[in-house]
Scaffold this active site. Sequence first.
Site, PDB file in Angstrom:
ATOM      1  N   GLY A  86       0.840  -1.366   0.076  1.00 42.07           N
ATOM      2  CA  GLY A  86       0.024   0.037  -0.090  1.00 42.07           C
ATOM      3  C   GLY A  86       0.681   1.241  -0.107  1.00 42.07           C
ATOM      4  O   GLY A  86       2.074   1.075   0.210  1.00 42.07           O
ATOM      5  N   GLY A  88       2.482   3.961   1.514  1.00 42.73           N
ATOM      6  CA  GLY A  88       2.939   4.183   2.762  1.00 42.73           C
ATOM      7  C   GLY A  88       3.542   5.659   2.959  1.00 42.73           C
ATOM      8  O   GLY A  88       3.636   6.094   4.012  1.00 42.73           O
ATOM      9  N   LYS A 109       3.965  12.515  -3.481  1.00 40.16           N
ATOM     10  CA  LYS A 109       4.792  11.451  -2.906  1.00 40.16           C
ATOM     11  C   LYS A 109       5.569  12.014  -1.793  1.00 40.16           C
ATOM     12  O   LYS A 109       6.034  12.914  -2.099  1.00 40.16           O
ATOM     13  CB  LYS A 109       5.505  10.918  -4.177  1.00 40.16           C
ATOM     14  CG  LYS A 109       6.651   9.771  -3.659  1.00 40.16           C
ATOM     15  CD  LYS A 109       6.996   8.830  -4.595  1.00 40.16           C
ATOM     16  CE  LYS A 109       7.923   7.700  -4.124  1.00 40.16           C
ATOM     17  NZ  LYS A 109       8.484   7.094  -5.087  1.00 40.16           N
ATOM     18  N   GLY A 122       6.743   7.963   6.549  1.00 40.18           N
ATOM     19  CA  GLY A 122       5.844   8.650   5.426  1.00 40.18           C
ATOM     20  C   GLY A 122       6.494   9.770   4.957  1.00 40.18           C
ATOM     21  O   GLY A 122       5.717  10.429   3.708  1.00 40.18           O
ATOM     22  N   ARG A 172       3.601  13.247  -8.563  1.00 37.90           N
ATOM     23  CA  ARG A 172       3.769  12.460  -9.669  1.00 37.90           C
ATOM     24  C   ARG A 172       2.663  12.470 -10.636  1.00 37.90           C
ATOM     25  O   ARG A 172       1.356  12.546  -9.877  1.00 37.90           O
ATOM     26  CB  ARG A 172       4.145  11.220  -9.019  1.00 37.90           C
ATOM     27  CG  ARG A 172       4.327  10.179 -10.057  1.00 37.90           C
ATOM     28  CD  ARG A 172       4.888   8.806  -9.717  1.00 37.90           C
ATOM     29  NE  ARG A 172       4.204   8.005  -8.785  1.00 37.90           N
ATOM     30  CZ  ARG A 172       4.447   7.352  -7.686  1.00 37.90           C
ATOM     31  NH1 ARG A 172       5.830   7.014  -7.663  1.00 37.90           N
ATOM     32  NH2 ARG A 172       3.578   6.378  -7.321  1.00 37.90           N
ATOM     33  N   ARG A 179      -1.288  -1.072  -9.912  1.00 34.35           N
ATOM     34  CA  ARG A 179      -0.131  -1.900  -9.970  1.00 34.35           C
ATOM     35  C   ARG A 179      -0.433  -3.149 -10.520  1.00 34.35           C
ATOM     36  O   ARG A 179      -1.552  -3.574  -9.912  1.00 34.35           O
ATOM     37  CB  ARG A 179       0.708  -1.415  -8.784  1.00 34.35           C
ATOM     38  CG  ARG A 179       0.844  -0.383  -8.546  1.00 34.35           C
ATOM     39  CD  ARG A 179       1.105   0.020  -6.765  1.00 34.35           C
ATOM     40  NE  ARG A 179       1.176   1.607  -6.605  1.00 34.35           N
ATOM     41  CZ  ARG A 179       2.372   2.079  -6.494  1.00 34.35           C
ATOM     42  NH1 ARG A 179       3.519   1.615  -6.374  1.00 34.35           N
ATOM     43  NH2 ARG A 179       2.186   3.511  -6.192  1.00 34.35           N
ATOM     44  N   ASP A 248       4.664  -4.601  -7.055  1.00 33.47           N
ATOM     45  CA  ASP A 248       4.207  -3.324  -6.637  1.00 33.47           C
ATOM     46  C   ASP A 248       4.688  -2.258  -7.238  1.00 33.47           C
ATOM     47  O   ASP A 248       3.935  -1.108  -7.151  1.00 33.47           O
ATOM     48  CB  ASP A 248       4.254  -3.254  -5.115  1.00 33.47           C
ATOM     49  CG  ASP A 248       5.803  -3.297  -4.434  1.00 33.47           C
ATOM     50  OD1 ASP A 248       6.513  -4.258  -4.615  1.00 33.47           O
ATOM     51  OD2 ASP A 248       6.009  -2.432  -3.950  1.00 33.47           O
ATOM     52  N   ASN A 249       5.678  -2.279  -8.234  1.00 34.51           N
ATOM     53  CA  ASN A 249       6.244  -1.142  -8.830  1.00 34.51           C
ATOM     54  C   ASN A 249       5.899  -1.270 -10.229  1.00 34.51           C
ATOM     55  O   ASN A 249       6.606  -0.386 -10.886  1.00 34.51           O
ATOM     56  CB  ASN A 249       7.883  -0.919  -8.589  1.00 34.51           C
ATOM     57  CG  ASN A 249       8.088  -0.690  -6.953  1.00 34.51           C
ATOM     58  OD1 ASN A 249       7.125  -0.117  -6.229  1.00 34.51           O
ATOM     59  ND2 ASN A 249       9.232  -0.726  -6.623  1.00 34.51           N
ATOM     60  N   ASP A 258       7.766   4.327 -10.133  1.00 32.76           N
ATOM     61  CA  ASP A 258       8.312   4.013  -8.721  1.00 32.76           C
ATOM     62  C   ASP A 258       9.820   3.843  -8.616  1.00 32.76           C
ATOM     63  O   ASP A 258      10.101   3.051  -8.572  1.00 32.76           O
ATOM     64  CB  ASP A 258       7.607   2.817  -8.115  1.00 32.76           C
ATOM     65  CG  ASP A 258       6.632   3.237  -6.804  1.00 32.76           C
ATOM     66  OD1 ASP A 258       6.795   4.517  -6.663  1.00 32.76           O
ATOM     67  OD2 ASP A 258       6.437   2.448  -6.322  1.00 32.76           O
TER      68      ASP A 258
HETATM   69  P1  AMP Z   1       9.181   1.528  -2.685  1.00 33.51           P
HETATM   70  O1  AMP Z   1      10.434   0.851  -2.502  1.00 33.51           O
HETATM   71  O2  AMP Z   1       9.672   2.895  -2.572  1.00 33.51           O
HETATM   72  O3  AMP Z   1       8.346   0.955  -3.559  1.00 33.51           O
HETATM   73  O4  AMP Z   1       8.316   1.072  -1.312  1.00 33.51           O
HETATM   74  C1  AMP Z   1       7.924  -0.058  -0.841  1.00 33.51           C
HETATM   75  C2  AMP Z   1       6.658   0.489   0.157  1.00 33.51           C
HETATM   76  O5  AMP Z   1       7.310   0.833   1.431  1.00 33.51           O
HETATM   77  C3  AMP Z   1       5.640   1.064  -0.168  1.00 33.51           C
HETATM   78  O6  AMP Z   1       4.435   0.673   0.328  1.00 33.51           O
HETATM   79  C4  AMP Z   1       6.031   2.703   0.234  1.00 33.51           C
HETATM   80  O7  AMP Z   1       4.988   3.350   0.467  1.00 33.51           O
HETATM   81  C5  AMP Z   1       6.822   2.215   1.685  1.00 33.51           C
HETATM   82  N1  AMP Z   1       7.708   3.079   2.083  1.00 33.51           N
HETATM   83  C6  AMP Z   1       8.837   3.261   1.646  1.00 33.51           C
HETATM   84  N2  AMP Z   1       9.398   4.143   2.203  1.00 33.51           N
HETATM   85  C7  AMP Z   1       8.505   4.607   3.125  1.00 33.51           C
HETATM   86  C8  AMP Z   1       8.569   5.665   4.337  1.00 33.51           C
HETATM   87  N3  AMP Z   1       9.647   6.498   4.624  1.00 33.51           N
HETATM   88  N4  AMP Z   1       7.488   5.693   4.904  1.00 33.51           N
HETATM   89  C9  AMP Z   1       6.399   4.973   4.865  1.00 33.51           C
HETATM   90  N5  AMP Z   1       6.373   4.045   3.775  1.00 33.51           N
HETATM   91  C10 AMP Z   1       7.311   3.932   3.055  1.00 33.51           C
HETATM   92 MG    MG Z   2       6.800   1.508  -4.741  1.00 30.07          MG
END
Ligand code: AMP
Ligand code: MG
Length: 484
Positions: A86, A88, A109, A122, A172, A179, A248-249, A258
């Site tokens: 989801g 995050g 983002k 976040g 973005r 996804r 998910d990406n 992503d």
């Molecule tokens: P990503 O590797 O950027 O595609 O992120 C994978 C997951 O981790 C996604 O659900 C992001 O929203 C979550 N995520 C990455 N960094 C953070 C962060 N600093 N705070 C909260 N969620 C994060």
């Molecule tokens: Mg991602």
Amino acid sequence: MAFTLHNHFANLGSDFYSVVNPEPLQEPALVHINHRLADDINAETLVAEPEQLLAWGSGAALMPNSEPLAMNYSGHQFGVFNPDIGDGRGLLLGEWQDKQGTLWDLHLKGAGKTPYSRFGDGRAVLRSSLREHLIGEALHALSVPTSRSLCLVASQEQVVREQFETAACIIRVCKSHIRFGSFEQFFHRQQYSQLHTLADYTVSRYLPDLDSRANPYEALLQMAVDGTANMLAHWQAVGFCHGVMNTDNMSIIGDSFDFGPYAFLDDYNPTYICNKTDQQGRYAFHRQPNIGLWNLNALALALSPLLDTDTIKACLMRYEPKLTGTYYRLMARKMGFAEGSSAEQRQDLINRWLALLAEQKLDYHQSFRQLARLHNKEPLNEPLQRLFDTDKGKHWLADYMNVCQNDRLKDKQRVEQMNTTNPLYVARNHLLQQAISSAESGHYDELERLMNVLAQPFCHQQGMEPYTEPPPDNQKGIALSCSS
Ligand code: AMP
Ligand code: MG
């Protein structure tokens, strides 16, 4: 305000997302406005007032009619299924409609915590936000399908990664935030009614002209297969390594999406791994096409309640021919071959050329530009001269010139084709690093300069010669941390 956002995704209901408002960034500053993108999607009103854009881009204010939400999804991360991913730290703000009627998702983002943040804060750091803001433009200028970013907002808010950094946001923009993992979650939870609803929504939004006699779910999987194959063919041709090809990406329409520790190749090293945490090299450059298919298999499984096995197999079988067909078409353009010259001979020459580049550790991008000089009878740089002094190099060159002489392109047309296909300026990591270091000390002119250079990657730009150079040897082919 003269505009209003649409909320088609929000209308699907609470099974598909959580309603969340952005947490405003502290002491925000507008770093860069992407006027090119704003023009392309007729969003001039969105960027006309910098103060207003800063408020929207930092989460301090909501655009008219925006109903922000964090989308839910699962995904395979490095091959392992994670049911609970989801958004995050990002929020879908709503959809912007351009003059042609196309809907563009706007997604903030770095907007703060959501129910999917787990242990994260976040936020997104300036470094990774700048990289994402820039790469959309660089890929777009190379005709690679991609998400883009409308603005970059920095702040004084401290966040902890490997060290203290500051938080930032981007808006973005892309046609889809759906996804592969969006479908995987409902399959995993056996929520087949939601799976149907999401599939119907995706078909109605991205395949509006579908023949009423066609099977919509088959068309949906075909779209994902064709789009992914097309995207991968482009990545391989331009020498782009995504770095985190988790499901998910992966965008359902096949946009590059992503971005994390991505990189363009410097030397042509097919086994290059750009992500420091990817020790097995799952997402190494030469593995990307196979991973695309692996990911499509995960998607196909998630869609299996909607499709019979034979249909799924037939959809997946499209991947390989679509990918190789597009790849060799793009590579033939890079090599300066006329369309229609013998496909087999061309493929052999392309593959032997790449093997030579790998053996001699030559720069991927410069080597193609040098090849064009050959047809202009201009002197070559030292590395290419050295290559053509070897026996293998001589042999290859003779075969190459032979194919060129026998096709219908004149030298002038050939050079023109090559120099409008092979970039002179590439978003190499060492250039990005300069823009990041300047931005981290509050100077944004380097980012502006680099974005302008990369928006026109094929033509020589006065005074920008240093930007055409590969990095020094000790900065080549480095792997980046995935912290962002
Ligand atoms: P990503 O590797 O950027 O595609 O992120 C994978 C997951 O981790 C996604 O659900 C992001 O929203 C979550 N995520 C990455 N960094 C953070 C962060 N600093 N705070 C909260 N969620 C994060
Ligand atoms: Mg991602």
